[in-house]
Design a protein around this motif. Sequence first.
Motif, PDB file in Angstrom:
ATOM      1  N   GLY A 118       0.225  -1.451   0.009  1.00 58.78           N
ATOM      2  CA  GLY A 118       0.450   0.485  -0.438  1.00 58.78           C
ATOM      3  C   GLY A 118       1.170   0.878  -0.180  1.00 58.78           C
ATOM      4  N   GLN A 119       2.212   0.907   0.872  1.00 57.40           N
ATOM      5  CA  GLN A 119       3.024   2.394   0.675  1.00 57.40           C
ATOM      6  C   GLN A 119       2.957   2.716  -0.473  1.00 57.40           C
ATOM      7  OE1 GLN A 119       5.358   1.171   3.968  1.00 57.40           O
ATOM      8  NE2 GLN A 119       3.864   1.642   5.855  1.00 57.40           N
ATOM      9  N   LYS A 120       3.746   1.362  -1.238  1.00 52.69           N
ATOM     10  CA  LYS A 120       4.939   1.690  -2.425  1.00 52.69           C
ATOM     11  C   LYS A 120       3.524   2.288  -3.473  1.00 52.69           C
ATOM     12  CE  LYS A 120       7.949  -2.189  -1.980  1.00 52.69           C
ATOM     13  NZ  LYS A 120       9.396  -1.211  -2.552  1.00 52.69           N
ATOM     14  N   LEU A 121       2.658   1.542  -3.495  1.00 56.02           N
ATOM     15  CA  LEU A 121       1.277   1.872  -4.399  1.00 56.02           C
ATOM     16  C   LEU A 121       1.132   3.675  -4.612  1.00 56.02           C
ATOM     17  CD1 LEU A 121      -1.039  -1.330  -4.468  1.00 56.02           C
ATOM     18  CD2 LEU A 121      -0.359   0.243  -6.086  1.00 56.02           C
ATOM     19  N   GLN A 122       0.599   3.848  -2.895  1.00 69.06           N
ATOM     20  CA  GLN A 122       0.603   5.048  -3.344  1.00 69.06           C
ATOM     21  C   GLN A 122       1.728   6.417  -3.334  1.00 69.06           C
ATOM     22  OE1 GLN A 122      -0.308   6.105   1.129  1.00 69.06           O
ATOM     23  NE2 GLN A 122      -1.610   7.300   0.868  1.00 69.06           N
ATOM     24  N   ARG A 123       2.968   5.731  -3.037  1.00 75.87           N
ATOM     25  CA  ARG A 123       4.100   6.621  -2.899  1.00 75.87           C
ATOM     26  C   ARG A 123       3.697   7.000  -5.017  1.00 75.87           C
ATOM     27  NH1 ARG A 123       6.983   4.568   0.515  1.00 75.87           N
ATOM     28  NH2 ARG A 123       7.789   3.167  -1.174  1.00 75.87           N
TER      29      ARG A 123
END
Length: 128
Positions: A118-123
């Motif tokens: 999720g953090q990677k997609l949000q970035r």
Amino acid sequence: MTYYYSKTVKSGFDEAVDRITQALKTEGFGILTEIDVKNTLKKKLDVDFKNYRILGACNPPFAYKALQAEDKVGTMLPCNVIVQETADGDVEIAAVDPLASMKAIDNPALREIAETIGQKLQRAVQNA
């Protein structure tokens, strides 16, 4: 709770697709599938629809970890990212929040994986 991350960009549609593809690559994702919804709906239903693309993004090391933790999680892979034209002529990029979708699975090992992805997609969405 929202089930996606999104951002509106002031660019052309194809440029936005290229930008999110590159941003996803930077975060370790590749594009496994690409569905051109506009062309598909025209071909199958003979209807006109806005530019709308669905990208099936996969981060292989994390997909492998998720599959080891839960063999049926493949029903939720890959992570979908959309690029669509908005009514006012802008382009919106949105990605699924895997933590929201993983709540349906009672497996604590998936939570950590989903948070990281999720953090990677949000970035990726914010950097597109």
